[in-house]
Design a protein around this motif. Structure first.
Motif, PDB file in Angstrom:
ATOM      1  N   GLU A  46       0.821  -1.204   0.000  1.00  0.00           N
ATOM      2  CA  GLU A  46       0.000   0.000   0.000  1.00  0.00           C
ATOM      3  C   GLU A  46       0.857   1.258   0.000  1.00  0.00           C
ATOM      4  O   GLU A  46       1.835   1.372   0.755  1.00  0.00           O
ATOM      5  CB  GLU A  46      -0.904   0.001   1.230  1.00  0.00           C
ATOM      6  CG  GLU A  46      -1.864   1.181   1.281  1.00  0.00           C
ATOM      7  CD  GLU A  46      -2.751   1.154   2.509  1.00  0.00           C
ATOM      8  OE1 GLU A  46      -3.679   1.979   2.597  1.00  0.00           O
ATOM      9  OE2 GLU A  46      -2.510   0.280   3.383  1.00  0.00           O
ATOM     10  N   VAL A  47       0.491   2.191  -0.856  1.00  0.00           N
ATOM     11  CA  VAL A  47       1.134   3.507  -0.895  1.00  0.00           C
ATOM     12  C   VAL A  47       0.310   4.451  -0.022  1.00  0.00           C
ATOM     13  O   VAL A  47      -0.841   4.768  -0.352  1.00  0.00           O
ATOM     14  CB  VAL A  47       1.220   4.045  -2.335  1.00  0.00           C
ATOM     15  CG1 VAL A  47       1.837   5.441  -2.347  1.00  0.00           C
ATOM     16  CG2 VAL A  47       2.027   3.091  -3.205  1.00  0.00           C
ATOM     17  N   VAL A  48       0.892   4.868   1.097  1.00  0.00           N
ATOM     18  CA  VAL A  48       0.212   5.747   2.046  1.00  0.00           C
ATOM     19  C   VAL A  48       0.808   7.144   1.910  1.00  0.00           C
ATOM     20  O   VAL A  48       1.959   7.385   2.284  1.00  0.00           O
ATOM     21  CB  VAL A  48       0.353   5.234   3.488  1.00  0.00           C
ATOM     22  CG1 VAL A  48      -0.413   6.141   4.457  1.00  0.00           C
ATOM     23  CG2 VAL A  48      -0.141   3.804   3.596  1.00  0.00           C
ATOM     24  N   VAL A  49       0.035   8.065   1.365  1.00  0.00           N
ATOM     25  CA  VAL A  49       0.511   9.420   1.092  1.00  0.00           C
ATOM     26  C   VAL A  49       0.320  10.310   2.313  1.00  0.00           C
ATOM     27  O   VAL A  49      -0.743  10.304   2.950  1.00  0.00           O
ATOM     28  CB  VAL A  49      -0.241  10.014  -0.116  1.00  0.00           C
ATOM     29  CG1 VAL A  49       0.174  11.464  -0.357  1.00  0.00           C
ATOM     30  CG2 VAL A  49      -0.002   9.181  -1.356  1.00  0.00           C
ATOM     31  N   ASP A  50       1.368  11.087   2.652  1.00  0.00           N
ATOM     32  CA  ASP A  50       1.268  12.128   3.679  1.00  0.00           C
ATOM     33  C   ASP A  50       0.869  13.413   2.956  1.00  0.00           C
ATOM     34  O   ASP A  50       1.683  14.041   2.267  1.00  0.00           O
ATOM     35  CB  ASP A  50       2.614  12.307   4.386  1.00  0.00           C
ATOM     36  CG  ASP A  50       2.530  13.274   5.561  1.00  0.00           C
ATOM     37  OD1 ASP A  50       1.754  14.249   5.468  1.00  0.00           O
ATOM     38  OD2 ASP A  50       3.261  13.066   6.548  1.00  0.00           O
ATOM     39  N   ARG A  51      -0.375  13.799   3.105  1.00  0.00           N
ATOM     40  CA  ARG A  51      -0.888  14.912   2.303  1.00  0.00           C
ATOM     41  C   ARG A  51      -0.232  16.246   2.645  1.00  0.00           C
ATOM     42  O   ARG A  51      -0.157  17.140   1.796  1.00  0.00           O
ATOM     43  CB  ARG A  51      -2.413  14.996   2.449  1.00  0.00           C
ATOM     44  CG  ARG A  51      -3.144  13.930   1.622  1.00  0.00           C
ATOM     45  CD  ARG A  51      -4.641  13.925   1.844  1.00  0.00           C
ATOM     46  NE  ARG A  51      -5.325  13.092   0.862  1.00  0.00           N
ATOM     47  CZ  ARG A  51      -5.359  11.763   0.883  1.00  0.00           C
ATOM     48  NH1 ARG A  51      -4.725  11.112   1.863  1.00  0.00           N
ATOM     49  NH2 ARG A  51      -5.993  11.081  -0.063  1.00  0.00           N
ATOM     50  N   GLU A  52       0.249  16.405   3.872  1.00  0.00           N
ATOM     51  CA  GLU A  52       0.948  17.654   4.218  1.00  0.00           C
ATOM     52  C   GLU A  52       2.288  17.744   3.498  1.00  0.00           C
ATOM     53  O   GLU A  52       2.642  18.790   2.945  1.00  0.00           O
ATOM     54  CB  GLU A  52       1.137  17.736   5.729  1.00  0.00           C
ATOM     55  CG  GLU A  52      -0.168  17.926   6.503  1.00  0.00           C
ATOM     56  CD  GLU A  52       0.072  18.114   7.986  1.00  0.00           C
ATOM     57  OE1 GLU A  52       1.242  17.978   8.416  1.00  0.00           O
ATOM     58  OE2 GLU A  52      -0.887  18.395   8.720  1.00  0.00           O
ATOM     59  N   ARG A  53       3.047  16.668   3.511  1.00  0.00           N
ATOM     60  CA  ARG A  53       4.320  16.660   2.783  1.00  0.00           C
ATOM     61  C   ARG A  53       4.079  16.801   1.287  1.00  0.00           C
ATOM     62  O   ARG A  53       4.856  17.431   0.563  1.00  0.00           O
ATOM     63  CB  ARG A  53       5.083  15.361   3.083  1.00  0.00           C
ATOM     64  CG  ARG A  53       5.617  15.317   4.516  1.00  0.00           C
ATOM     65  CD  ARG A  53       5.913  13.899   4.975  1.00  0.00           C
ATOM     66  NE  ARG A  53       6.868  13.222   4.107  1.00  0.00           N
ATOM     67  CZ  ARG A  53       7.179  11.926   4.227  1.00  0.00           C
ATOM     68  NH1 ARG A  53       6.560  11.197   5.154  1.00  0.00           N
ATOM     69  NH2 ARG A  53       8.060  11.382   3.421  1.00  0.00           N
ATOM     70  N   VAL A  83       9.427   5.722  -7.497  1.00  0.00           N
ATOM     71  CA  VAL A  83       8.636   6.220  -8.621  1.00  0.00           C
ATOM     72  C   VAL A  83       8.708   7.736  -8.650  1.00  0.00           C
ATOM     73  O   VAL A  83       8.421   8.402  -7.644  1.00  0.00           O
ATOM     74  CB  VAL A  83       7.173   5.766  -8.494  1.00  0.00           C
ATOM     75  CG1 VAL A  83       6.300   6.464  -9.525  1.00  0.00           C
ATOM     76  CG2 VAL A  83       7.068   4.263  -8.652  1.00  0.00           C
ATOM     77  N   PRO A  84       9.118   8.344  -9.783  1.00  0.00           N
ATOM     78  CA  PRO A  84       9.233   9.809  -9.840  1.00  0.00           C
ATOM     79  C   PRO A  84       7.867  10.484  -9.862  1.00  0.00           C
ATOM     80  O   PRO A  84       6.948  10.034 -10.537  1.00  0.00           O
ATOM     81  CB  PRO A  84       9.989  10.052 -11.148  1.00  0.00           C
ATOM     82  CG  PRO A  84       9.722   8.845 -11.980  1.00  0.00           C
ATOM     83  CD  PRO A  84       9.580   7.707 -11.019  1.00  0.00           C
ATOM     84  N   LEU A  85       7.767  11.537  -9.072  1.00  0.00           N
ATOM     85  CA  LEU A  85       6.550  12.329  -9.002  1.00  0.00           C
ATOM     86  C   LEU A  85       6.931  13.782  -9.221  1.00  0.00           C
ATOM     87  O   LEU A  85       7.720  14.353  -8.460  1.00  0.00           O
ATOM     88  CB  LEU A  85       5.875  12.159  -7.638  1.00  0.00           C
ATOM     89  CG  LEU A  85       4.743  13.124  -7.305  1.00  0.00           C
ATOM     90  CD1 LEU A  85       3.554  12.890  -8.222  1.00  0.00           C
ATOM     91  CD2 LEU A  85       4.330  12.973  -5.846  1.00  0.00           C
ATOM     92  N   VAL A  86       6.424  14.404 -10.260  1.00  0.00           N
ATOM     93  CA  VAL A  86       6.724  15.798 -10.550  1.00  0.00           C
ATOM     94  C   VAL A  86       5.489  16.619 -10.237  1.00  0.00           C
ATOM     95  O   VAL A  86       4.443  16.434 -10.861  1.00  0.00           O
ATOM     96  CB  VAL A  86       7.141  15.994 -12.019  1.00  0.00           C
ATOM     97  CG1 VAL A  86       7.376  17.474 -12.307  1.00  0.00           C
ATOM     98  CG2 VAL A  86       8.380  15.181 -12.314  1.00  0.00           C
ATOM     99  N   ASP A 138       9.246  10.277  -1.005  1.00  0.00           N
ATOM    100  CA  ASP A 138       9.442  11.561  -0.341  1.00  0.00           C
ATOM    101  C   ASP A 138       8.148  12.114   0.241  1.00  0.00           C
ATOM    102  O   ASP A 138       8.179  12.972   1.123  1.00  0.00           O
ATOM    103  CB  ASP A 138      10.015  12.585  -1.337  1.00  0.00           C
ATOM    104  CG  ASP A 138      11.379  12.170  -1.868  1.00  0.00           C
ATOM    105  OD1 ASP A 138      12.112  11.487  -1.133  1.00  0.00           O
ATOM    106  OD2 ASP A 138      11.696  12.524  -3.024  1.00  0.00           O
ATOM    107  N   VAL A 139       7.018  11.665  -0.252  1.00  0.00           N
ATOM    108  CA  VAL A 139       5.734  12.230   0.193  1.00  0.00           C
ATOM    109  C   VAL A 139       4.856  11.188   0.869  1.00  0.00           C
ATOM    110  O   VAL A 139       3.670  11.426   1.107  1.00  0.00           O
ATOM    111  CB  VAL A 139       4.972  12.846  -1.003  1.00  0.00           C
ATOM    112  CG1 VAL A 139       5.747  14.014  -1.591  1.00  0.00           C
ATOM    113  CG2 VAL A 139       4.686  11.797  -2.070  1.00  0.00           C
ATOM    114  N   GLY A 140       5.392  10.030   1.139  1.00  0.00           N
ATOM    115  CA  GLY A 140       4.588   8.996   1.779  1.00  0.00           C
ATOM    116  C   GLY A 140       5.411   7.765   2.084  1.00  0.00           C
ATOM    117  O   GLY A 140       6.652   7.782   2.014  1.00  0.00           O
ATOM    118  N   ALA A 141       4.719   6.695   2.423  1.00  0.00           N
ATOM    119  CA  ALA A 141       5.385   5.436   2.756  1.00  0.00           C
ATOM    120  C   ALA A 141       4.712   4.298   2.008  1.00  0.00           C
ATOM    121  O   ALA A 141       3.538   4.378   1.643  1.00  0.00           O
ATOM    122  CB  ALA A 141       5.315   5.185   4.261  1.00  0.00           C
ATOM    123  N   VAL A 142       5.486   3.258   1.774  1.00  0.00           N
ATOM    124  CA  VAL A 142       4.975   2.061   1.113  1.00  0.00           C
ATOM    125  C   VAL A 142       5.014   0.930   2.131  1.00  0.00           C
ATOM    126  O   VAL A 142       6.082   0.562   2.624  1.00  0.00           O
ATOM    127  CB  VAL A 142       5.795   1.707  -0.136  1.00  0.00           C
ATOM    128  CG1 VAL A 142       5.219   0.454  -0.791  1.00  0.00           C
ATOM    129  CG2 VAL A 142       5.796   2.868  -1.124  1.00  0.00           C
TER     130      VAL A 142
END
Length: 866
Positions: A613-620, A679-682, A693-697
């Motif tokens: 699961e990709v858990v995104v930290d929305r603040e980051r 995975v690159p995210l622009v 950089d913006v979440g955890a797997v």
């Protein structure tokens, strides 16, 4: 769409090739073979199984994306802008209106590589390269595979051949066979097409069986008529009644919209034995009249008049036995009504023929002198025995009722109950479940090993496998309708249908051997394979121990009679809270496991499917200027493809058919959680940002499938039955559910599978038999104007039921739909003979005989009818 028991496949159209890819064979099957089905009368078919949809695949390279500071979503956006559907407008000059097409959509898939994705960077610069030719991998290929079809263990493509609701199985199979050469002509020379698992022999065998039963009945009836009437001409008269009555019944079935199926053929087979009774009674009475007159015509007229009402009454009593079928519901009505109509039409035709055709034929064939030969020898030992029985009636009648009741009440419960007798068609279907979440290539290897093991077991028993056909994984999302015909729980599941060559032994014996050996063998084989592949020995052994094997209906008879259920026993635990439902389902399973005769007990849903699961930290994420949608679009090409987020199309110039264009990262490059973190995210900024950089797997588990019944989520236990009848197992399962305790609030437990239609059928049949006896008693009371004479006819029922119980016990058979129908028919036959006996006895009594003499005379008169 319509899907019912008539939608069971009548065969499989198999396409294979030694040179073409499965995707190419799939495309040939989808756009060349399947459209031909619309021209074949009565045939319909879902899309092909085995391959994924033809697709132009852009294989993005993660390293190149990072090097150029791009995300996969950037590539998808630029692809959408650089390859699009545009209308062709027109211009108007002085005399013409020419079209103005553009090449907004590329003609050659390789031209997609010229789309600019970043100033100075083109699509061909960010895709994988062929390791040999260094060519950019933008290919006319197939969507990501989610499953494979296996024919004799090798990958192939097949199409289910299903018939429309009003079509005949024989016509469909014959039409498909006749069109096979045309299909082969449409295909390339290196693609072969064949029709396999033809189910029409079940119908033809049933028709042959009815014809054979008719011949046997004709021979036996002819022999009995010859023995008792000693007149070969009478044999001809009686025997000719059989084919004409059956033909008339078939015409009536056709006029009422019925078809020749297992139930109508079963009804005709049941009717064969009794429909000759009408003609036999008529001819026998004509012979008795010939004893009183030398005029054949007068004897025929008197014999017809004397038996017209008793024969009508007998026919009505037989029909009354089947009246309850018209008030039955659901499955019971669907099965019982066609059979009842077949019996009813045959009986009506027999009565009409015995009242018209038989007298006319007797005028031409019978001779007056033949009756004298018949009368010689009457009486004797039989008459003396009958006279003694009449004298001892006060002792014999109570003894008869006591013995018959004791047999029914004491021996009857020992007879097992089933919905339908087991049919050994030389085929079986196996469902294999590898550890939940196993990749399809591993499941395929396990399935192929299972096929090899099955083949060895069959050959060791002196037989051989004729054909195997299976499917591994789930059906592609491009063909959602296929899931109606073949439901798979994930890439860890496979189904295999195996047909044995004639003389290869009993299927039930083979299933028993495979239950003992196959699962353990596959666990050991898989553990060794995964250990060799690099998994630790303990982990490999632990996972391989989760392999499960179960059996499902394979031939058309068992598929139809299973009412869509993969197993006879299904226990559904339903509720709004799936956690509470599962907890109670575990308790139920622990109790159900104790029931004797249950095999292959397991949960049908994958309840612990592995997840990354990709858990995104929305603040980051917000700090980078990105959104959750950006993350989802960036990750999708790494785990699936862009076809599900941004549809894009390419038209094949050769065929004019449109296919999707998708961006995907080859699944061989994404094998662990860390690959997703990279995975690159622009986002909105200029700095390179990765998903990590913006979440955890995180790795975890979740239910891999949610099933609902009446909008409630259900957890389902399935099981097969071996060595016991369904009725006894169903009672034990019900007791086990009670032993598991009351379910939590909002949770319900229901037993489904074959159990529900089984109980509906037997409830309807039992009620129908009781109602039929009452209806016949009332009918006879009205006719004879005497409840006592009506009781004489009904008194034969206990003997019939006792005889049925003893016959089933002696043959080791169960009380099922067929044997129950036979019992009902036997009750009808017994009451017919009793009605004729009561009629003749009443007439003799009215003529002046004493009750004893009338009873003895009626017995001698009707002894040939038995």
């Amino acid at each position: 769409m319509r899907f019912d028991t008539g939608s069971v496949p009548v065969g499989y159209l198999v396409l294979s090739s030694e040179t073409k890819t499965i995707g190419q064979v799939q495309d040939q099957a989808l756009f060349k073979v399947r459209p031909m089905f619309s021209a074949i009368e009565g045939v319909s078919a879902p899309p092909p199984f085995g391959g994924s949809q033809r697709t132009v695949v852009v294989r993005a390279d993660p390293d190149r994306l990072k090097a150029y500071g791009l995300s996969a979503d950037d590539v998808v956006k630029k692809l959408t802008e650089g390859n699009t559907i545009a209308p062709s407008g027109q211009i108007r000059d002085a005399t013409r209106m020419p079209l103005v097409p553009t090449n907004a959509m590329v003609v050659n898939p390789a031209d997609l590589g010229t789309i600019e994705v970043k100033p100075g960077v083109f699509l061909r610069d960010v895709v994988k390269r062929d390791p040999v030719t260094a060519r950019p991998l933008i290919d006319d290929a197939s969507d990501i595979p989610t499953g494979y079809a296996l024919v004799n263990g090798k990958r192939a493509v097949y199409i289910l051949v299903t018939k429309r609701a009003n079509a005949s199985t024989l016509d469909v199979v014959n039409n498909v066979g006749a069109n096979l050469p045309k299909m082969q002509a449409e295909l390339p020379d290196d693609v072969q097409v064949s029709f396999e698992f033809d189910q029409s022999p079940y119908v033809t065998n049933a028709m042959t069986g009815v014809a054979f039963e008719g011949l046997i009945a004709a021979a036996l009836v002819g022999l009995m008529v010859l023995v008792f009437l000693r007149d070969w001409r009478s044999v001809i008269v009686v025997v000719l009644n059989i084919p004409f009555a059956l033909i008339a019944a078939l015409v009536a079935l056709w006029l009422t919209g019925q078809t020749i199926n297992l139930m109508t053929l079963g009804g005709l087979a049941l009717a064969v034995g009794i429909l000759v009774d009408e003609a036999t009674v008529e001819v026998e009475n004509i012979h008795r009249q010939l004893e009183r007159t030398d005029s054949v015509a007068l004897a025929i007229r008197r014999g017809n008049q004397e038996t017209a009402v008793p024969r009508l009454l007998a026919m009505l009593c037989v029909l009354a036995v089947f009246i309850p079928s018209f008030v039955m519901e659901e499955a019971a009505r669907g099965l019982f009504l066609p059979l009842s109509l077949a019996v009813g039409f045959a009986m009506i035709a027999s009565y009409v023929l015995s009242s018209t055709f038989v007298p006319v034929l007797c005028v031409y064939l019978l001779r007056a002198g033949n009756a004298e030969r018949r009368t010689r020898g009457e009486g004797g030992a039989y008459a003396e025995l009958l006279a003694a029985a009449v004298v001892a009636r006060w002792l014999l009648v109570p003894a008869y009722l006591a013995v018959a009741s004791a047999v029914v009440l004491l021996v009857g419960p020992r007879i097992g109950t089933d919905i339908f007798p087991q049919v050994d068609a030389g085929q079986f279907q196996l469902r294999l479940r590898a550890p939940t979440g196993t990749r399809i290539e591993q499941t395929e290897a396990i399935t192929q090993e299972a096929l090899r093991f099955v083949g060895d077991e069959v050959r060791a028993a002196g037989g051989d496998v004729a054909l195997s056909l299976g499917y591994v994984g789930v059906v592609p999302s491009s063909y959602p309708i296929n899931a109606v015909y073949l439901w798979m729980g994930g890439p860890h599941e496979s189904t295999v249908r195996v047909a044995l060559k004639p003389g290869s032994g009993r299927i039930d014996d083979l299933k028993a051997k495979l239950r003992e050996k196959l699962q353990d063998h596959l666990a050991a084989w898989t553990a060794a394979k995964w250990t060799a592949d690099g998994l630790s020995a303990d982990e490999a052994k632990k996972r391989a121990a989760e392999i499960r094997v179960s059996f499902e209906p394979a031939d058309i008879v068992n598929e139809v009679m299973s009412f869509g259920s993969p197993t006879p026993i299904e226990v559904q635990v339903a509720g709004a809270n799936v956690v509470a439902s599962r907890a109670h389902a575990e308790k139920v399973r622990a109790e159900v496991e104790k029931a004797a005769g249950l095999k292959d007990l397991q949960f049908s849903q994958p309840l612990d499917y592995p997840t990354v699961e990709v858990v995104v930290d929305r603040e980051r994420l917000a700090a980078t200027g990105g959104t959750a949608a950006d993350v989802a679009r960036a990750v999708t090409p790494f785990t699936s493809s862009s076809r599900f987020t941004v549809p894009n199309y390419w038209r094949d110039p050769a065929s004019g058919i449109g296919y999707q264009v998708q961006v995907e990262v080859p699944y061989t490059l994404v094998t662990a959680a860390k690959d997703l973190e990279l995975v690159p995210l622009v986002g909105g900024g200029t700095n390179r940002v990765l998903v990590g950089d913006v979440g955890a797997v995180k790795e975890g588990t979740m239910p891999g499938e949610y099933d609902r019944y009446n909008m409630k989520r259900v957890v389902t236990l399935t099981a097969n039955v071996q060595g016991r009848a369904l009725g006894g197992v169903a009672d034990d399962v019900a007791a086990a559910i009670r032993a598991a305790g009351d379910p939590p609030k909002g949770v319900t437990v229901d037993v489904r599978g074959q159990v529900t239609p089984f109980r509906e059928l037997f409830r309807g049949l039992t009620f129908g038999l009781a109602v039929a006896v009452v209806v016949v008693a009332l009918l006879l009371t009205a006719y004879f104007q005497s409840p006592r004479l009506a009781l004489v006819a009904v008194a034969a029922v206990p003997a019939v039921l006792a005889g049925v119980v003893l016959a089933l016990l002696a043959t080791g058979s169960t009380l099922n739909l067929q044997s129950f129908m036979g019992a009902i028919m036997a009750v009808g036959v017994a009451m017919v003979n009793a009605i004729l006996f009561a009629t003749f006895a009443e007439r003799s009594h009215v003529a002046g005989m004493t009750a004893r003499a009338a009873a003895a005379d009626a017995g001698r008169t009707g002894r040939g009818r038995s």
